[in-house]
Motif scaffolding. Structure first.
Motif, PDB file in Angstrom:
ATOM      1  N   ASP A  28       0.780  -1.514   0.005  1.00  0.00           N
ATOM      2  CA  ASP A  28       0.050   0.285  -0.433  1.00  0.00           C
ATOM      3  C   ASP A  28       1.073   1.395  -0.206  1.00  0.00           C
ATOM      4  O   ASP A  28       0.422   2.521  -0.679  1.00  0.00           O
ATOM      5  N   CYS A  29       1.959   1.068   0.706  1.00  0.00           N
ATOM      6  CA  CYS A  29       2.796   2.532   0.823  1.00  0.00           C
ATOM      7  C   CYS A  29       3.442   2.505  -0.750  1.00  0.00           C
ATOM      8  O   CYS A  29       3.846   3.696  -0.620  1.00  0.00           O
ATOM      9  N   LEU A  30       3.984   1.401  -1.021  1.00  0.00           N
ATOM     10  CA  LEU A  30       3.940   1.544  -2.613  1.00  0.00           C
ATOM     11  C   LEU A  30       3.495   2.399  -3.298  1.00  0.00           C
ATOM     12  O   LEU A  30       4.611   2.620  -4.552  1.00  0.00           O
ATOM     13  N   ARG A  31       2.326   1.982  -3.330  1.00  0.00           N
ATOM     14  CA  ARG A  31       1.385   2.710  -4.003  1.00  0.00           C
ATOM     15  C   ARG A  31       2.029   4.323  -3.566  1.00  0.00           C
ATOM     16  O   ARG A  31       1.574   5.045  -5.073  1.00  0.00           O
ATOM     17  N   ALA A  32       1.983   4.582  -2.680  1.00  0.00           N
ATOM     18  CA  ALA A  32       1.815   5.773  -2.238  1.00  0.00           C
ATOM     19  C   ALA A  32       3.584   6.613  -2.944  1.00  0.00           C
ATOM     20  O   ALA A  32       3.367   7.839  -3.539  1.00  0.00           O
ATOM     21  N   ILE A  33       4.395   5.534  -2.661  1.00  0.00           N
ATOM     22  CA  ILE A  33       5.066   6.033  -3.408  1.00  0.00           C
ATOM     23  C   ILE A  33       5.679   6.395  -4.716  1.00  0.00           C
ATOM     24  O   ILE A  33       6.352   7.354  -5.562  1.00  0.00           O
ATOM     25  N   SER A  34       4.416   5.776  -5.301  1.00  0.00           N
ATOM     26  CA  SER A  34       4.594   5.391  -7.244  1.00  0.00           C
ATOM     27  C   SER A  34       3.924   6.639  -7.396  1.00  0.00           C
ATOM     28  O   SER A  34       4.130   7.525  -8.328  1.00  0.00           O
ATOM     29  N   LYS A  35       3.001   6.995  -6.604  1.00  0.00           N
ATOM     30  CA  LYS A  35       2.178   7.924  -7.072  1.00  0.00           C
ATOM     31  C   LYS A  35       2.716   8.898  -6.399  1.00  0.00           C
ATOM     32  O   LYS A  35       2.755  10.699  -7.164  1.00  0.00           O
ATOM     33  N   GLY A  36       3.641   9.405  -5.840  1.00  0.00           N
ATOM     34  CA  GLY A  36       4.675  10.352  -5.661  1.00  0.00           C
ATOM     35  C   GLY A  36       5.679  10.757  -6.468  1.00  0.00           C
ATOM     36  O   GLY A  36       5.897  12.019  -6.988  1.00  0.00           O
ATOM     37  N   GLN A  37       5.646  10.219  -7.188  1.00  0.00           N
ATOM     38  CA  GLN A  37       7.018   9.996  -8.039  1.00  0.00           C
ATOM     39  C   GLN A  37       6.083  10.947  -9.519  1.00  0.00           C
ATOM     40  O   GLN A  37       7.154  12.010  -9.467  1.00  0.00           O
ATOM     41  N   TYR A  38       5.138  10.867  -9.513  1.00  0.00           N
ATOM     42  CA  TYR A  38       4.631  11.561 -10.538  1.00  0.00           C
ATOM     43  C   TYR A  38       3.747  13.171 -10.365  1.00  0.00           C
ATOM     44  O   TYR A  38       3.813  14.742 -11.100  1.00  0.00           O
ATOM     45  N   THR A  39       3.362  12.535  -8.930  1.00  0.00           N
ATOM     46  CA  THR A  39       3.693  14.053  -8.566  1.00  0.00           C
ATOM     47  C   THR A  39       4.070  14.685  -7.632  1.00  0.00           C
ATOM     48  O   THR A  39       4.793  16.393  -7.741  1.00  0.00           O
ATOM     49  N   ASN A  40       5.704  14.919  -8.165  1.00  0.00           N
ATOM     50  CA  ASN A  40       7.299  15.057  -7.243  1.00  0.00           C
ATOM     51  C   ASN A  40       7.010  15.221  -5.975  1.00  0.00           C
ATOM     52  O   ASN A  40       7.187  16.482  -5.597  1.00  0.00           O
TER      53      ASN A  40
END
Length: 153
Positions: free
Chosen positions: A72-84
């Motif tokens: 679940d945390c990995l999904r947040a990390i991945s999403k953070g890449q796109y929003t910098n």
């Protein structure tokens, strides 16, 4: 040479009692939990400090409302890449698994092992009357096996 076969014999159990083989005897009771309002940043920090891969999410009354994991945390990390975004302020409630499969503390450890195999889950919260009372992991079952006597098999 003459061999004698006596057949299957039951090994007596000390004190005349059957050996305890239920989930409650092997589950972890001091479980690290999270609250739905905790941030994913907080979860990542706790998971890395405690070297665990997830945990139950409970409300203020101790009722189980979900599970949060490294995935679940990995999904947040991945999403953070796109929003910098280097931080992850999203609340746990947005990413946690809400449909949680639980175990009852009185369930047989052998039935629990079968559930792990069928569900391909690494941990189950243990719940009694809607309240979290512990957690059982694959490791807990593996560690329990040497403690069981052959008579319980």
């Amino acid at each position: 040479m003459v061999k004698s076969f006596q057949g299957v014999r039951e090994v007596p159990v000390k004190n005349g009692k059957d050996q305890k083989i239920s989930v409650k005897d092997f589950m972890t009771v001091n479980v690290i939990t999270f609250h739905p309002d905790d941030s994913i940043d907080h979860v990542i920090e706790v998971l890395t400090k405690k070297k665990i891969s997830g945990g139950p999410v409970v409300d203020s009354t101790g009722g189980l409302v979900g599970m949060i994991s490294e995935g679940d945390c990995l999904r947040a990390i991945s999403k953070g890449q796109y929003t910098n975004t280097p931080r992850f302020p999203s609340p746990v409630s947005e990413l946690m698994t809400k449909e949680v499969i639980t175990m009852h503390p009185d369930m047989s450890i052998f039935d629990a092992a079968q559930e792990f195999l069928e569900m391909r889950i690494r941990r189950f919260p243990v719940v009694r009357n809607g309240k979290l009372v512990g957690q059982l992991s694959v490791s807990d079952i593996v560690r329990a096996m040497p403690k069981l006597k052959s008579a319980t098999w």
